[in-house]
Design a protein around this motif. Structure first.
Motif, short mmCIF file in Angstrom:
data_model
loop_
_atom_site.label_atom_id
_atom_site.label_comp_id
_atom_site.label_asym_id
_atom_site.label_seq_id
_atom_site.Cartn_x
_atom_site.Cartn_y
_atom_site.Cartn_z
N GLY A 260 -7.94 -5.28 3.73
CA GLY A 260 -7.78 -4.20 3.78
C GLY A 260 -8.50 -3.31 1.82
N ASP A 261 -7.87 -2.04 2.49
CA ASP A 261 -8.38 -1.23 1.19
C ASP A 261 -6.79 -0.22 1.12
N PRO A 262 -6.82 -0.04 -0.21
CA PRO A 262 -7.09 -0.71 -1.41
C PRO A 262 -5.93 -1.84 -1.77
N GLU A 263 -5.71 -3.03 -0.45
CA GLU A 263 -5.19 -4.10 -1.64
C GLU A 263 -6.43 -4.94 -2.18
N ARG B 107 -9.64 -8.12 8.28
CA ARG B 107 -10.66 -7.80 7.71
C ARG B 107 -9.68 -7.45 6.55
N LYS C 86 0.50 4.92 2.21
CA LYS C 86 -0.59 5.47 2.48
C LYS C 86 -0.55 6.60 2.57
N PHE D 242 -5.41 -9.57 7.81
CA PHE D 242 -4.16 -8.94 7.30
C PHE D 242 -2.93 -8.68 7.87
N GLY E 69 -5.55 6.39 3.97
CA GLY E 69 -6.67 5.24 3.92
C GLY E 69 -5.52 4.62 2.86
N ASN F 97 -4.80 -6.32 10.95
CA ASN F 97 -6.27 -6.30 10.47
C ASN F 97 -6.56 -7.70 10.79
N ASP G 37 0.91 -1.30 0.08
CA ASP G 37 0.36 -0.06 0.02
C ASP G 37 0.41 1.51 0.41
N1 GLY Z 1 -4.49 0.21 3.88
C1 GLY Z 1 -4.78 -0.24 4.96
C2 GLY Z 1 -6.06 -0.37 4.94
O1 GLY Z 1 -7.23 -1.56 4.82
O2 GLY Z 1 -6.24 -0.35 6.13
#
Ligand code: GLY
Ligand code: AMP
Length: 453
Positions: free
Chosen positions: A318-321, A316, A243, A298, A255, A314, A241
């Motif tokens: 990831g966003d945007p993974e 859940r 950040k 994650f 994010g 994490n 990512d």
């Molecule tokens: N891209 C990092 C996250 O989803 O926390």
């Protein structure tokens, strides 16, 4: 009684025409509800829509992009009673809870209490992300490599500790803070200021009641997503990512402004080390603590000189993974979610394409601080996932005239695949030119690290 269905041989009851409950391999019989409404949820919805098992997708609250593959439902992610009621009323077979806040607050528990099937960790396991103090103590207890640390709930004691500590140093709010509760402090002055921000000014509310003060690590960062069924863990491909808001990793933390997958720094050697010392030990540790983890873990890793170490967990996707990982996944995502819930992940072969993907986030200028929204977006129709181009919506909605308009800081995740990372990056940046909206902003160096590999 078996009857030949039009979409293959589907065992149905000839009296009521219901599909035989024992039949799992058929076509179009599942109704799935996705909870969330960002780019990650769009990628999940797109991937689920590929499944021949899915009859109907709903997404609460969803967005204008998700609306192409799912029916969006106007219920917030924290409105558990309404979500459960909706799932019962619409005979939902499985609910996928994607964001961190509802997971930590017990969304999956709420569905299960109502006798409904839900994908994601229960609250007692989502604490792996929900409390940094919990995750650090877990790693210490089970010898999982991570940065040295201390936890504090008294600001004076925190400052006394900082006065003797080595700089730079890292301060983390214990609770969830939209990924923004981490402060990297270069010197004592900044660190003291950080204690004030988190513990006295309470910039992140009660998330800062307790803080973790942690050794500063250097190295390459890698994100690794995994499916977990309580005992078995299956690693997806790696990703990275970006950040910070601006090119060259300058500007504020966001994010996530873009991702690439796989990471060329995630070698077979790193993978073997992490499998032995980090992944399975984490799953086993959660089980030993009576907090069986089912869902996505994650792993945020730092590849240090002393080997890979955990930066954070994490609970859940990831966003945007997710936007670069799911387009490369060969399996039916329904099978993986089912296997995690049923504890049968050991029977699944998880496979990824031998290609690469890059996601460039198109944001509203000014993100993550102040930005305007409501601008019409054009050019979306050029994306064809069959050609390896995807536009995952993060912040969009329909205006009163039915036009798709910007509705957030992160607006779109333009994603492209390619045979190599370089090809995927060139494709993704080319595709960013197809879409236009006022105040469009992006980083121009997503995946630059590829050139150093
Ligand atoms: N891209 C990092 C996250 O989803 O926390
Ligand atoms: P986290 O939310 O814990 O992933 O932290 C956000 C970002 O802060 C990470 O992606 C890293 O870039 C950075 N970070 C967190 N912890 C450390 C650490 N101990 N040393 C260096 N950088 C860190």
């Amino acid at each position: 009684i078996k009857k030949k269905g039009q979409a293959g041989e589907i065992p149905v009851c000839l009296w009521c025409f219901k599909i035989d409950d024992e039949y799992k391999g058929g076509q179009n019989f599942m109704k799935i509800l996705i909870v969330g409404g960002g780019g990650r949820e769009h990628a999940i919805a797109w991937k689920l829509a590929q499944s021949p098992k899915v009859e109907k997708l709903y997404c609460a609250p969803g967005n204008a992009g998700i609306a192409e593959v799912a029916e969006c439902v106007n219920i917030g992610v924290m409105e558990f009673d309404k979500l459960v009621e909706f799932a019962k009323e619409h005979e939902i077979d499985m609910t996928v809870v994607a964001p961190d806040d509802p997971l930590a607050a017990g969304a999956v528990d709420a569905f299960e209490a109502a006798g409904l099937r839900a994908f994601g960790p229960r609250a007692n396991a989502a604490i792996l992300e929900g409390s940094k103090a919990f995750s650090k103590d877990l790693m210490k207890k089970y010898n999982i490599p991570t940065a040295a640390y201390e936890t504090f709930s008294d600001p004076e004691k925190a400052i006394a500790y900082l006065e003797t500590a080595k700089m730079p140093i890292v301060l983390k709010a214990d609770g969830l803070a939209l990924g923004k509760g981490v402060l990297i402090c270069r010197n004592l002055e900044e660190a003291k200021e950080g204690v004030k921000t988190l513990m006295l000014d309470k910039q992140f509310g009660s998330a800062g009641d307790e803080i973790v003060i942690e050794e500063f690590m250097t190295g390459r960062e890698v994100s690794v997503l995994s499916f977990v069924d309580g005992k078995t863990i299956k690693i997806m491909t790696s990703a990275q990512d970006h950040k910070r808001a601006k090119d060259g990793d300058q500007g504020l933390n966001t994010g996530g402004m873009g991702t690439f997958s796989p990471s060329p720094f995630y070698t077979a050697e790193v993978d073997a080390f992490c499998k032995e010392k980090i992944y399975q030990p984490t799953v086993d540790a959660m089980r030993a603590e009576g907090r069986e983890f089912k869902g996505i873990i994650f792993f945020g890793l730092m590849l240090t000189e002393d080997g890979p170490k955990v930066l954070e967990y994490n609970a859940r996707f990831g966003d945007p993974e997710t936007q670069v990982v799911l387009p490369r996944m060969k399996n039916d995502l329904v099978d993986l979610f089912d296997a995690c819930i049923d504890g049968t992940l050991d029977q699944v072969d998880l496979e990824f394409e031998d290609n690469a993907a890059v996601c460039v986030v198109l944001a509203s200028d000014g993100y993550p601080e102040h930005y305007e929204k409501g601008f019409p977006i054009t050019g979306l129709e050029r994306f064809q996932s069959s050609d390896g181009y995807y536009v995952f919506h993060a912040g969009s909605k329909f205006d009163s005239e039915g036009r798709v308009v910007t509705n957030g800081g992160r607006v779109l995740g333009v994603t492209a695949t390619g045979a190599t990372l370089k090809e995927a990056r060139a494709n993704a940046y080319q595709a960013t030119e197809w879409v236009q909206f006022d105040n469009k902003y992006m980083r121009h160096d997503i995946g630059k690290a590829i050139d150093e590999a």
